[in-house]
Design a protein around this motif. Structure first.
Motif, PDB file in Angstrom:
ATOM      1  N   PHE A  90       0.723  -1.042  -0.071  1.00  0.00           N
ATOM      2  CA  PHE A  90       0.011   0.230   0.126  1.00  0.00           C
ATOM      3  C   PHE A  90       1.038   1.273   0.109  1.00  0.00           C
ATOM      4  O   PHE A  90       1.860   1.439   0.707  1.00  0.00           O
ATOM      5  N   CYS A  91       0.410   2.178  -0.891  1.00  0.00           N
ATOM      6  CA  CYS A  91       0.938   3.622  -0.896  1.00  0.00           C
ATOM      7  C   CYS A  91       0.315   4.428   0.043  1.00  0.00           C
ATOM      8  O   CYS A  91      -0.912   4.246   0.066  1.00  0.00           O
ATOM      9  N   ALA A  92       0.759   5.444   0.581  1.00  0.00           N
ATOM     10  CA  ALA A  92      -0.148   6.315   1.467  1.00  0.00           C
ATOM     11  C   ALA A  92       0.422   7.671   1.205  1.00  0.00           C
ATOM     12  O   ALA A  92       1.809   7.982   1.170  1.00  0.00           O
ATOM     13  N   THR A  93      -0.151   8.590   1.452  1.00  0.00           N
ATOM     14  CA  THR A  93       0.283  10.034   1.382  1.00  0.00           C
ATOM     15  C   THR A  93      -0.356  10.785   2.501  1.00  0.00           C
ATOM     16  O   THR A  93      -1.489  10.615   3.295  1.00  0.00           O
ATOM     17  N   LYS A  94       0.392  12.133   2.775  1.00  0.00           N
ATOM     18  CA  LYS A  94       0.114  12.842   3.912  1.00  0.00           C
ATOM     19  C   LYS A  94       0.522  14.326   3.653  1.00  0.00           C
ATOM     20  O   LYS A  94       1.330  14.529   3.180  1.00  0.00           O
ATOM     21  N   GLY A  95      -0.255  15.323   3.938  1.00  0.00           N
ATOM     22  CA  GLY A  95      -0.051  16.638   3.848  1.00  0.00           C
ATOM     23  C   GLY A  95       1.098  17.000   4.899  1.00  0.00           C
ATOM     24  O   GLY A  95       1.007  16.573   5.918  1.00  0.00           O
ATOM     25  N   ALA A  96       1.901  18.070   4.450  1.00  0.00           N
ATOM     26  CA  ALA A  96       2.749  18.884   5.651  1.00  0.00           C
ATOM     27  C   ALA A  96       1.771  19.776   6.549  1.00  0.00           C
ATOM     28  O   ALA A  96       0.819  20.272   6.073  1.00  0.00           O
ATOM     29  N   GLY A  97       2.637  20.225   7.638  1.00  0.00           N
ATOM     30  CA  GLY A  97       1.912  21.220   8.406  1.00  0.00           C
ATOM     31  C   GLY A  97       1.295  20.676   9.567  1.00  0.00           C
ATOM     32  O   GLY A  97       1.191  19.297   9.756  1.00  0.00           O
ATOM     33  N   GLY A  99      -1.091  19.384  12.401  1.00  0.00           N
ATOM     34  CA  GLY A  99      -2.486  18.814  12.572  1.00  0.00           C
ATOM     35  C   GLY A  99      -2.540  17.872  11.477  1.00  0.00           C
ATOM     36  O   GLY A  99      -3.365  17.173  11.417  1.00  0.00           O
ATOM     37  N   GLN A 100      -1.544  17.967  10.600  1.00  0.00           N
ATOM     38  CA  GLN A 100      -1.884  16.923   9.313  1.00  0.00           C
ATOM     39  C   GLN A 100      -1.364  15.633   9.578  1.00  0.00           C
ATOM     40  O   GLN A 100      -0.493  15.407   8.796  1.00  0.00           O
ATOM     41  N   GLU A 101      -1.603  14.903  10.223  1.00  0.00           N
ATOM     42  CA  GLU A 101      -1.174  13.660  10.862  1.00  0.00           C
ATOM     43  C   GLU A 101      -1.795  12.466   9.886  1.00  0.00           C
ATOM     44  O   GLU A 101      -1.242  11.387   9.841  1.00  0.00           O
ATOM     45  N   THR A 102      -2.989  12.509   9.261  1.00  0.00           N
ATOM     46  CA  THR A 102      -3.978  11.685   8.805  1.00  0.00           C
ATOM     47  C   THR A 102      -3.108  11.069   7.320  1.00  0.00           C
ATOM     48  O   THR A 102      -2.705  12.090   6.495  1.00  0.00           O
TER      49      THR A 102
END
Lengths: 114, 111
Positions: A90-97, A99-102
């Motif tokens: 599985f590949c996953a992505t996450k935003g920076a900043g 609170g963006q831990e999801t």
């Protein structure tokens, strides 16, 4: 808006063959991850990237290499496949900043190494 | 000891039952706690996300975190057959890159 896509969906390899798994995202996320999922082991991090041109090792990196030449793509390579690499990837992505831990996951690639 | 421990089940309940799914974690630095739902042959999808201790409710789902006991729970009210899936708990420290997952609990809701 496709989110996170993975190519191919399914692949059969013989021991010693090589292949590359492609992850593509249109979410403009900085962080990208590769996991493998095995019965009884859960999801384990292989490699990750915190931005274009960067890569780092995760929990189970041996036998895998990665590249992040473009922000939207993260490639996972197997140079010489082994039966122990039979898994669902599985590949996953996450935003920076803050609170963006999801993390947001792709649909997975099933790999069988004979 | 794994960072996040989860009872693998399987768990089978009748439609309409209240379901309780639980995890424990070992790292007191974990601040973010997530529940993912994974249908068969699909990728995990985020279900609930909480920061630090407390409860969070979203429709029939309630996520609960007790940092004093390092315990994470997900409650499903009025369970439906469509809730049949594997539920994964996950935790992470602020600013860290490694999201630690439990092994998942397979739930079946019987009509």
């Amino acid at each position: 808006n496709a989110g996170v896509t993975q190519t191919p969906k399914f692949r059969v390899l013989k021991t010693g063959q090589s292949m590359t798994l492609l992850c593509a995202q249109d979410m403009n996320h900085e962080y990208m991850y590769w996991y493998r999922q095995d019965p009884g082991m859960g999801l384990r991090l292989i490699h990750y990237s915190v931005g274009e041109g960067t890569t780092a090792k995760g929990e189970v990196p041996d036998g895998y290499n990665v590249s992040r030449l473009k922000k939207q793509n993260f490639l996972l390579g197997l140079e010489s496949a082994a039966p122990s690499q039979t898994s669902v990837y599985f590949c996953a992505t996450k935003g920076a900043g803050a609170g963006q831990e999801t993390q947001y996951f792709g649909p997975g690639t099933r790999l069988l190494v004979l | 000891q794994k960072e996040v421990e989860q009872d693998p089940g399987p768990l089978s309940v009748p439609e309409g039952a209240i379901v309780s799914l639980n995890c424990t974690y070992s790292n007191s630095a974990f601040q973010y706690f997530m529940w993912y739902r994974q249908y068969s042959r699909k990728g995990p999808e985020l279900l609930m996300y909480t920061y630090s201790s407390g409860n969070k409710e979203d429709g029939r789902f309630t996520a609960q975190v007790d940092k004093s006991s390092k315990y994470i729970s997900l409650f499903i009210r009025d369970s439906q057959p469509s809730d049949s899936a594997t539920y994964l708990c996950a935790s992470i420290q602020t600013g860290a890159n490694n999201l630690f997952f439990g092994t998942g609990t397979r739930l079946t809701v019987i009509p």
